[in-house]
Scaffold this motif. Structure first.
Motif, PDB file in Angstrom:
ATOM      1  N   MET A  15       0.823  -1.207   0.000  1.00  0.00           N
ATOM      2  CA  MET A  15       0.000   0.000   0.000  1.00  0.00           C
ATOM      3  C   MET A  15       0.856   1.256   0.000  1.00  0.00           C
ATOM      4  SD  MET A  15      -3.196  -1.084   2.459  1.00  0.00           S
ATOM      5  CE  MET A  15      -2.225  -2.000   3.667  1.00  0.00           C
ATOM      6  N   SER A  16       2.084   1.147  -0.495  1.00  0.00           N
ATOM      7  CA  SER A  16       3.026   2.261  -0.438  1.00  0.00           C
ATOM      8  C   SER A  16       2.582   3.448  -1.287  1.00  0.00           C
ATOM      9  CB  SER A  16       4.416   1.799  -0.885  1.00  0.00           C
ATOM     10  OG  SER A  16       4.386   1.270  -2.206  1.00  0.00           O
ATOM     11  N   ALA A  17       1.727   3.217  -2.287  1.00  0.00           N
ATOM     12  CA  ALA A  17       1.264   4.326  -3.127  1.00  0.00           C
ATOM     13  C   ALA A  17       0.172   5.137  -2.442  1.00  0.00           C
ATOM     14  CB  ALA A  17       0.753   3.800  -4.464  1.00  0.00           C
ATOM     15  N   GLN A  18      -0.463   4.552  -1.423  1.00  0.00           N
ATOM     16  CA  GLN A  18      -1.545   5.234  -0.718  1.00  0.00           C
ATOM     17  C   GLN A  18      -0.984   6.202   0.319  1.00  0.00           C
ATOM     18  OE1 GLN A  18      -4.840   4.367  -1.620  1.00  0.00           O
ATOM     19  NE2 GLN A  18      -3.875   3.062  -3.172  1.00  0.00           N
ATOM     20  N   ASP A  19      -1.840   7.083   0.835  1.00  0.00           N
ATOM     21  CA  ASP A  19      -1.378   7.983   1.887  1.00  0.00           C
ATOM     22  C   ASP A  19      -1.075   7.181   3.149  1.00  0.00           C
ATOM     23  OD1 ASP A  19      -3.923   8.287   3.834  1.00  0.00           O
ATOM     24  OD2 ASP A  19      -4.625   8.276   1.768  1.00  0.00           O
ATOM     25  N   ALA A  20      -0.090   7.629   3.897  1.00  0.00           N
ATOM     26  CA  ALA A  20       0.421   6.875   5.038  1.00  0.00           C
ATOM     27  C   ALA A  20      -0.651   6.633   6.091  1.00  0.00           C
ATOM     28  CB  ALA A  20       1.611   7.611   5.651  1.00  0.00           C
ATOM     29  N   THR A  21      -1.521   7.599   6.314  1.00  0.00           N
ATOM     30  CA  THR A  21      -2.559   7.457   7.336  1.00  0.00           C
ATOM     31  C   THR A  21      -3.475   6.294   7.018  1.00  0.00           C
ATOM     32  OG1 THR A  21      -2.533   9.839   7.763  1.00  0.00           O
ATOM     33  CG2 THR A  21      -4.472   8.607   8.497  1.00  0.00           C
ATOM     34  N   PHE A  22      -3.875   6.183   5.758  1.00  0.00           N
ATOM     35  CA  PHE A  22      -4.744   5.077   5.363  1.00  0.00           C
ATOM     36  C   PHE A  22      -4.042   3.743   5.558  1.00  0.00           C
ATOM     37  CE2 PHE A  22      -5.669   2.013   1.951  1.00  0.00           C
ATOM     38  CZ  PHE A  22      -6.941   1.633   2.356  1.00  0.00           C
ATOM     39  N   ALA A  23      -2.816   3.649   5.111  1.00  0.00           N
ATOM     40  CA  ALA A  23      -2.071   2.393   5.223  1.00  0.00           C
ATOM     41  C   ALA A  23      -1.973   1.948   6.687  1.00  0.00           C
ATOM     42  CB  ALA A  23      -0.685   2.548   4.614  1.00  0.00           C
ATOM     43  N   GLU A  24      -1.771   2.902   7.589  1.00  0.00           N
ATOM     44  CA  GLU A  24      -1.675   2.566   9.012  1.00  0.00           C
ATOM     45  C   GLU A  24      -3.021   2.112   9.562  1.00  0.00           C
ATOM     46  OE1 GLU A  24      -0.167   6.042  10.885  1.00  0.00           O
ATOM     47  OE2 GLU A  24       1.838   5.870  10.002  1.00  0.00           O
TER      48      GLU A  24
END
Length: 369
Positions: free
Chosen positions: A50-59
């Motif tokens: 999920m590295s392309a997504q924003d960090a908050t979402f991935a977390e």
């Protein structure tokens, strides 16, 4: 209320981006959607990225994905219906006796293997053209058009240039199917080194075995080894936020691919209000019309084989792609320039965000599982 499972790739290419959009939309509206179908388990295809997504979402999504995967391993039953998003090649296997398979098909001659796999699933296709192709072989399908990803893409208020230039853009990993070479070389012949017009190409293909050297060789081939100050080639963009910036920086998106199940980059740019020159064929026809795009009719077909992604005689990916007339394409570019000069914002294009919303996409899936 009944349960369903999902069998999805979570990564940064089109299948993965669509899977993440589905999952993210469902979870953000879980109280509403669970009344239709409750997501009880999740199975992943490949390693999650999920590295392309924003960090908050991935977390935030990480623990949810782990919980749903654990539930799948501990309590999933094969009688539970499943939504799967994947290539036909690799979709004979299923975690459910009742799978709904969404796949993207790009050519016109399904093989015996592809037809058999389609008949062993309830199949959904994103393109009416693809539906017609399979119907000719006795395969009926659900029509499931894709959606605009407003989590990752939206209008930018940045100023990218101040010299009055008109910027054209070509996207998608370089391959024969997408007609990149013909399109870019035609553009260069007409507009190369003309300071009024610029071309930016995001066609880096990371799937090539020696991708750094091979992509450089592709660039040299496309330009004939010459340097054009108004033609730029970009490397792989690792994050959606960077790609959103890139799409916002253009005025005209060029989409002359010979075969698409939808055409996400072209669709996204047009939905952001960019003008577009689009081949009037295959999956493009599901969203591009004469109001939101300059349409260029195909001139015929040619074989898709490139001895890499498409190999003649293989059990998958056989058939033809659409071709186009170079002069008609360039006439389309001229018409798009006029549209930009009349109004830089493609108002009809912006309507695609509402017409193909992520909420509609998820609801269609849930109602048909």
């Amino acid at each position: 209320m009944s349960n369903f499972s999902a069998h999805l790739p979570i990564n940064n290419v089109s299948f993965g981006q669509t899977s993440i959009l589905f999952l993210r939309t469902y979870l953000d509206n879980v109280e509403e959607y669970s009344k239709i179908k409750d997501l009880s388990s999740l199975f992943l295809i490949g390693q999650p990225d999920m590295s392309a997504q924003d960090a908050t979402f991935a977390e935030e999504i990480g623990p949810v994905v782990e919980r749903l995967m654990k539930q799948g391993m501990e309590s999933h039953h094969r009688d539970t219906p499943c939504f799967k998003l994947w290539h036909l090649n690799g979709s004979m296997e299923s975690v459910s006796n009742d799978p709904l398979l969404l796949t993207f098909y790009e050519l016109d001659a399904p093989t015996k293997a592809e037809i058999n796999i389609a008949k062993n699933n309830r199949i959904a296709l994103s393109s009416k053209y693809s539906q017609e192709v399979f119907r000719a072989y006795g395969v009926e399908s659900l029509y499931l058009p894709l959606a605009f990803d407003d989590y990752n893409f939206g209008k930018s208020n940045k100023t990218y240039t101040d010299d009055g230039r008109i910027t054209f853009t070509v996207c998608g990993k370089f391959e024969k199917r997408k007609n990149h070479a013909k399109m870019i070389q035609a553009w260069i012949k007409k507009y190369g080194n003309n300071p009024k017009y610029f071309l930016q190409c995001a066609i880096y293909n990371g799937f090539l075995p020696n991708h750094e050297e091979q992509n450089q060789a592709i660039t040299n081939h496309l330009t004939g080894g010459q340097k054009y100050f108004n033609v730029n080639f970009y490397g792989h963009m690792l994050q959606n936020s960077v790609y959103n910036d890139f799409l916002n920086s253009t005025n005209i998106m060029l989409g002359m691919s010979g075969g698409e199940g939808w055409g996400l980059p072209e669709f996204t740019a047009t939905a952001l209000g960019k003008h577009a020159v689009i081949m009037n064929a295959h999956g493009y026809k599901d969203w591009a019309d004469k109001e939101n795009s300059v349409l260029v009719n195909p001139s015929g077909k040619q074989e898709a084989y490139d001895n890499f992604f498409f190999n003649k005689g293989a059990p998958f990916n056989q058939g033809n792609i659409f071709d186009f007339d170079e002069e008609e394409f360039l006439a389309g570019c001229e018409e798009a320039i006029k549209r930009v000069e009349a109004n830089p914002v493609n108002e009809a294009g912006i309507k695609l965000q509402e017409n193909f919303s992520k909420e509609r996409f998820v609801k269609t899936v849930l109602e048909n599982i």
